[in-house]
Scaffold this motif. Structure first.
Motif, PDB file in Angstrom:
ATOM      1  N   ASN A   1      81.163 131.708  -8.296  1.00 26.58           N
ATOM      2  CA  ASN A   1      82.288 130.996  -9.163  1.00 26.58           C
ATOM      3  C   ASN A   1      82.543 129.427  -8.953  1.00 26.58           C
ATOM      4  OD1 ASN A   1      83.071 133.370 -10.398  1.00 26.58           O
ATOM      5  ND2 ASN A   1      84.282 134.081  -8.441  1.00 26.58           N
ATOM      6  N   ASN A   2      81.684 129.102  -8.096  1.00 23.91           N
ATOM      7  CA  ASN A   2      81.561 127.554  -8.271  1.00 23.91           C
ATOM      8  C   ASN A   2      80.963 126.941  -9.365  1.00 23.91           C
ATOM      9  OD1 ASN A   2      83.301 126.963  -5.739  1.00 23.91           O
ATOM     10  ND2 ASN A   2      81.736 128.189  -4.948  1.00 23.91           N
ATOM     11  N   GLY A   3      79.783 127.522  -9.839  1.00 17.71           N
ATOM     12  CA  GLY A   3      78.877 126.983 -10.693  1.00 17.71           C
ATOM     13  C   GLY A   3      77.576 127.461 -10.481  1.00 17.71           C
ATOM     14  N   ILE A   4      76.619 126.785 -11.070  1.00 13.91           N
ATOM     15  CA  ILE A   4      75.426 127.361 -11.035  1.00 13.91           C
ATOM     16  C   ILE A   4      74.263 126.166 -10.746  1.00 13.91           C
ATOM     17  CG2 ILE A   4      73.484 127.966 -12.689  1.00 13.91           C
ATOM     18  CD1 ILE A   4      75.634 129.021 -14.687  1.00 13.91           C
ATOM     19  N   VAL A   5      73.338 126.471  -9.757  1.00 16.14           N
ATOM     20  CA  VAL A   5      72.325 125.549  -9.241  1.00 16.14           C
ATOM     21  C   VAL A   5      70.859 125.938  -9.640  1.00 16.14           C
ATOM     22  CG1 VAL A   5      71.496 124.536  -7.060  1.00 16.14           C
ATOM     23  CG2 VAL A   5      73.808 124.886  -7.469  1.00 16.14           C
ATOM     24  N   ILE A   6      70.142 125.141 -10.090  1.00 16.38           N
ATOM     25  CA  ILE A   6      68.826 125.269 -10.308  1.00 16.38           C
ATOM     26  C   ILE A   6      67.845 124.724  -9.185  1.00 16.38           C
ATOM     27  CG2 ILE A   6      66.983 125.343 -11.922  1.00 16.38           C
ATOM     28  CD1 ILE A   6      69.264 126.595 -12.898  1.00 16.38           C
ATOM     29  N   ALA A   7      66.894 125.666  -8.694  1.00 19.21           N
ATOM     30  CA  ALA A   7      66.087 124.849  -7.691  1.00 19.21           C
ATOM     31  C   ALA A   7      64.770 125.132  -8.112  1.00 19.21           C
ATOM     32  CB  ALA A   7      66.277 125.492  -6.449  1.00 19.21           C
ATOM     33  N   LYS A   8      63.679 124.322  -7.400  1.00 20.98           N
ATOM     34  CA  LYS A   8      62.233 124.546  -7.865  1.00 20.98           C
ATOM     35  C   LYS A   8      61.493 125.359  -6.616  1.00 20.98           C
ATOM     36  CE  LYS A   8      61.589 121.980 -11.456  1.00 20.98           C
ATOM     37  NZ  LYS A   8      61.519 122.820 -12.733  1.00 20.98           N
ATOM     38  N   GLU A   9      62.317 125.694  -5.635  1.00 21.92           N
ATOM     39  CA  GLU A   9      61.922 126.565  -4.901  1.00 21.92           C
ATOM     40  C   GLU A   9      62.825 127.362  -4.250  1.00 21.92           C
ATOM     41  OE1 GLU A   9      61.735 124.289  -0.543  1.00 21.92           O
ATOM     42  OE2 GLU A   9      61.220 123.027  -2.324  1.00 21.92           O
ATOM     43  N   LYS A  10      62.514 128.684  -3.608  1.00 22.25           N
ATOM     44  CA  LYS A  10      63.562 129.584  -3.153  1.00 22.25           C
ATOM     45  C   LYS A  10      64.486 129.038  -2.012  1.00 22.25           C
ATOM     46  CE  LYS A  10      63.599 134.341  -1.319  1.00 22.25           C
ATOM     47  NZ  LYS A  10      62.881 135.738  -1.390  1.00 22.25           N
ATOM     48  N   LEU A  11      65.783 129.106  -1.959  1.00 17.83           N
ATOM     49  CA  LEU A  11      66.661 128.470  -0.942  1.00 17.83           C
ATOM     50  C   LEU A  11      66.956 129.572  -0.073  1.00 17.83           C
ATOM     51  CD1 LEU A  11      68.641 125.969  -3.265  1.00 17.83           C
ATOM     52  CD2 LEU A  11      66.310 125.607  -1.736  1.00 17.83           C
ATOM     53  N   VAL A  12      67.303 130.553  -0.619  1.00 17.76           N
ATOM     54  CA  VAL A  12      67.799 131.818   0.292  1.00 17.76           C
ATOM     55  C   VAL A  12      67.099 133.133   0.032  1.00 17.76           C
ATOM     56  CG1 VAL A  12      70.244 130.592   0.905  1.00 17.76           C
ATOM     57  CG2 VAL A  12      69.750 132.529  -1.165  1.00 17.76           C
TER      58      VAL A  12
END
Length: 168
Positions: free
Chosen positions: A157-168
């Motif tokens: 609900n805070n927003g959307i983040v895009i990453a090139k690698e898996k974070l979790v």
């Protein structure tokens, strides 16, 4: 990934050295809203670009989506929905973690009961056309970010983040 809790704010704070992108609300006031029962979701991105035709959305969500999130560029159309309850039920049945739609959804009361993350710009009761039009696995650009199949997306609900690698 869907069972690992995270907060997008913390992902950004904990990974300052990584090239993370944040989807920015557009200048015309379009904000992503949460419609699914799963309020925090993430996974490996599969992209589809379609305008007022949900044929590819339906096809993709009927395939195995384990660990994945479908990101749909619907051109921010406010004239019809690209996903409703039946297609969302198919996504749940096929283990998709979520769907992010740069466009509209419908059947919002039913979507709210499904174990699926759903972010979209708005809801509208009008269904889309089905003409078999749409492109899969292409680069998408909306909200100030470029999104590619194979990227990782994290939404809450805070927003959307895009990453090139898996974070979790």
């Amino acid at each position: 990934m869907s069972t690992v809790p995270f907060v997008t704010c913390d992902l950004l704070d904990d990974n300052p050295e990584k090239d993370l992108q944040v989807v920015i609300p557009s200048m015309d006031g379009k904000f992503f809203q949460s419609y699914g029962a799963r309020k925090t979701f993430g996974g490996q991105v599969v992209t589809v670009k379609c305008f007022e035709d949900n044929s590819r959305v339906k096809e993709l969500l009927a395939t195995d989506g384990t660990g994945k999130v479908l990101v749909v560029d619907g051109g921010a159309s406010m004239r019809c929905a690209l996903m409703g309850d039946l297609i969302a039920e198919s996504a749940v049945k096929n283990n998709w973690n979520g769907v992010v739609i740069y466009g509209c959804v419908r059947d919002v009361d039913a979507l709210a009961t499904l174990d699926l993350g759903v972010h979209a710009l708005a809801a509208i009761p009008q269904k889309s056309n089905r003409k078999g039009i749409g492109e899969v696995d292409i680069n998408l650009y909306f909200g100030g970010v470029t999104i590619q199949s194979g990227d990782f997306i994290y939404a809450d609900n805070n927003g959307i983040v895009i990453a090139k690698e898996k974070l979790v």
